[in-house]
Design a protein around this motif. Structure first.
Motif, PDB file in Angstrom:
ATOM      1  N   TRP A 122       0.830  -1.206   0.000  1.00  0.00           N
ATOM      2  CA  TRP A 122       0.000   0.000   0.000  1.00  0.00           C
ATOM      3  C   TRP A 122       0.866   1.260   0.000  1.00  0.00           C
ATOM      4  O   TRP A 122       0.625   2.200  -0.773  1.00  0.00           O
ATOM      5  N   LEU A 148       2.606   1.664  -3.417  1.00  0.00           N
ATOM      6  CA  LEU A 148       1.655   2.116  -4.437  1.00  0.00           C
ATOM      7  C   LEU A 148       1.318   3.590  -4.242  1.00  0.00           C
ATOM      8  O   LEU A 148       1.150   4.341  -5.211  1.00  0.00           O
ATOM      9  N   TRP A 149       1.213   4.009  -2.987  1.00  0.00           N
ATOM     10  CA  TRP A 149       0.997   5.441  -2.689  1.00  0.00           C
ATOM     11  C   TRP A 149       2.179   6.257  -3.199  1.00  0.00           C
ATOM     12  O   TRP A 149       1.990   7.321  -3.812  1.00  0.00           O
ATOM     13  N   LYS A 184      -0.364   5.624  -7.187  1.00  0.00           N
ATOM     14  CA  LYS A 184      -1.412   4.716  -7.629  1.00  0.00           C
ATOM     15  C   LYS A 184      -2.613   4.743  -6.685  1.00  0.00           C
ATOM     16  O   LYS A 184      -3.708   4.305  -7.054  1.00  0.00           O
ATOM     17  N   VAL A 185      -2.405   5.199  -5.455  1.00  0.00           N
ATOM     18  CA  VAL A 185      -3.502   5.432  -4.518  1.00  0.00           C
ATOM     19  C   VAL A 185      -3.339   6.855  -3.989  1.00  0.00           C
ATOM     20  O   VAL A 185      -2.207   7.338  -3.843  1.00  0.00           O
ATOM     21  N   SER A 203      -3.940   8.442  -1.054  1.00  0.00           N
ATOM     22  CA  SER A 203      -3.432   8.760   0.279  1.00  0.00           C
ATOM     23  C   SER A 203      -3.164   7.477   1.048  1.00  0.00           C
ATOM     24  O   SER A 203      -3.666   6.400   0.683  1.00  0.00           O
ATOM     25  N   CYS A 242      -5.096  -1.334   5.443  1.00  0.00           N
ATOM     26  CA  CYS A 242      -5.296  -0.961   4.049  1.00  0.00           C
ATOM     27  C   CYS A 242      -6.219  -1.976   3.372  1.00  0.00           C
ATOM     28  O   CYS A 242      -6.400  -3.095   3.860  1.00  0.00           O
ATOM     29  N   LEU A 299      -6.371  -3.470  -0.344  1.00  0.00           N
ATOM     30  CA  LEU A 299      -5.804  -3.500  -1.685  1.00  0.00           C
ATOM     31  C   LEU A 299      -6.867  -3.674  -2.763  1.00  0.00           C
ATOM     32  O   LEU A 299      -6.599  -3.415  -3.943  1.00  0.00           O
ATOM     33  N   MET A 343      -9.204  -1.784  -3.155  1.00  0.00           N
ATOM     34  CA  MET A 343      -9.562  -0.427  -3.579  1.00  0.00           C
ATOM     35  C   MET A 343      -8.623   0.097  -4.671  1.00  0.00           C
ATOM     36  O   MET A 343      -8.891   1.131  -5.278  1.00  0.00           O
ATOM     37  N   VAL A 344      -7.518  -0.602  -4.906  1.00  0.00           N
ATOM     38  CA  VAL A 344      -6.572  -0.161  -5.933  1.00  0.00           C
ATOM     39  C   VAL A 344      -7.153  -0.478  -7.308  1.00  0.00           C
ATOM     40  O   VAL A 344      -7.572  -1.620  -7.565  1.00  0.00           O
TER      41      VAL A 344
END
Length: 406
Positions: free
Chosen positions: A296, A299-300, A304-305, A307, A315, A317, A319-320
């Motif tokens: 997470w 990726l932030w 890619k995300v 926040s 987290c 994942l 939601m990615v």
């Protein structure tokens, strides 16, 4: 039951685990916590080199801010060391020069390693304990145990020679005081940027009812930090995402190994990850599931995300967006993800997050040491701090060796 404490300037407690495993065998050692940041080691009877009915338990704690001087503050380790210093100072030493060396050694102590033997430190346990002392260049404080065959309270060096007992006696003639050179290289005058970041995050945590130490140092500022490249971050998260499916039992090791080799990611896979994929033991699976939080964070960092979200919330994942996630199964390819990962967040954003999780991690560790409930979820905070330290190249350490010093 017998106990003693080994005091050392060293802060790398992975050395303890390595040494204990080398002495008793890997299968004999039960580890509480992660290998690179374990909380307790237990060696029980019936194992290699340990007599039936015997147990050795090892725990530790460290200064919040490692160093080589004793500056009075609310750190429980510092408080203990100040008391030890005063105790040594008032002893009627026969060898006053050795007493002065011991006082100098006490001031450099960063870590307390508590050793508890049931029912006693027999010959096998004594050998292991003395090996640790050599490895860590430590000194002992204890009384009435088999290690030194004594009924007297006192201090012993790493060879077993008496430095000073409560009666002022000594058998040692010298004591070397070593100090890690990195402590002399620290920035003496923190920048305004670093100081302001520290104060903002202390207040932010305070608003969340998380109290952290005002004595923790600032972290490096933008002028002193070189972030990992977008390519390095993308490769790392691609490997983590694939390995994580084995941790959760969605795929087996051989399938993921084949995938990583096929897409030229095997060389980006660490030694620990390779060992896990070849033999995914259940306890290691549990540890690896926590890598969701590291994924997470990375990726932030790659944008890619949007926040990191709440500090105390796991987290998700799921939601990615699908196109922003590197692993979609053994039949998929990470090529599009890797090609699109060309940009990383700016240093200020990443350093702000790193400083925040550093201070939050200290608060969790401090609560655990005191036997209190952690103010935030310690697993979430630790893993995010780990990933952020890797992103900022903390101590230039590779992924398997990242430290989350507090």
């Amino acid at each position: 039951m017998e106990n003693c404490t080994l005091y050392t300037h060293d802060t790398d407690m992975k050395k303890v685990l390595t040494r204990i495993r080398a002495h008793f065998g890997e299968q004999a050692v039960k580890v509480t916590g992660r290998d690179h940041h374990w909380e307790q080691l237990t060696i029980t009877s019936g194992k290699k080199l340990l007599r039936k009915g015997n147990t050795l338990t090892i725990t530790w704690r460290q200064r919040a801010m490692p160093g080589y001087q004793l500056v009075r503050n609310d750190d429980p380790v510092i408080i203990n060391l100040l008391g030890m210093y005063a105790f040594v100072q008032q002893l009627p030493a026969e060898n006053t020069m050795l007493q002065e060396r011991l006082l100098a050694k006490v001031a450099t102590i960063n870590t307390e390693v508590l050793l508890l033997a049931e029912p006693s430190f027999n010959g096998d346990l004594r050998a292991a304990v003395m090996e640790l002392a050599q490895e860590l260049d430590g000194i002992f404080f204890c009384e009435k145990n088999f290690i030194f065959n004594t009924d007297v309270q006192g201090f012993w060096d790493k060879t077993g020679a008496l430095l000073l007992d409560v009666n002022g006696h000594s058998t040692a003639t010298n004591l070397t005081v070593n100090i890690d050179a990195t402590y002399f290289d620290r920035q003496e005058t923190p920048s305004d940027t670093a100081n302001n970041r520290k104060q903002r995050n202390i207040q932010l945590l305070k608003d969340m009812n998380v109290i952290t130490s005002v004595n923790l140092p600032v972290i490096s500022d933008e002028s002193q930090t070189t972030l990992r490249s977008a390519t390095a971050v993308a490769n790392r998260v691609a490997v983590l995402a694939a390995v994580n499916t084995v941790a959760f039992g969605y795929l087996d090791g051989p399938a993921v190994i084949s995938y990583l080799q096929q897409h030229r990611l095997w060389e980006e896979t660490t030694a620990a990850e390779k060992a896990f994929l070849h033999d995914p033991q259940e306890d290691q699976r549990t540890k690896e599931t926590w890598k969701c939080e590291d994924i997470w964070v990375l990726l932030w960092a790659l944008k890619k995300v949007p926040s990191l979200g709440e500090m105390d919330a796991l987290c998700n994942l799921d939601m990615v967006p699908e196109e922003a996630f590197p692993f979609k199964g053994p039949g998929s390819s990470p090529a599009a993800f890797l090609a699109a990962a060309t940009e990383i967040r700016n240093p200020t954003e990443i350093l702000d997050a790193n400083d925040l999780y550093y201070r939050a991690n200290w608060a969790c560790v401090d609560a655990r040491i005191k036997g209190e409930k952690e103010p935030l979820h310690p697993g979430i905070v630790y893993e995010r701090h780990y990933a952020l330290n890797w992103l900022i190249n903390y101590r230039n350490q590779p992924w398997d060796e990242v430290r989350t010093d507090t």
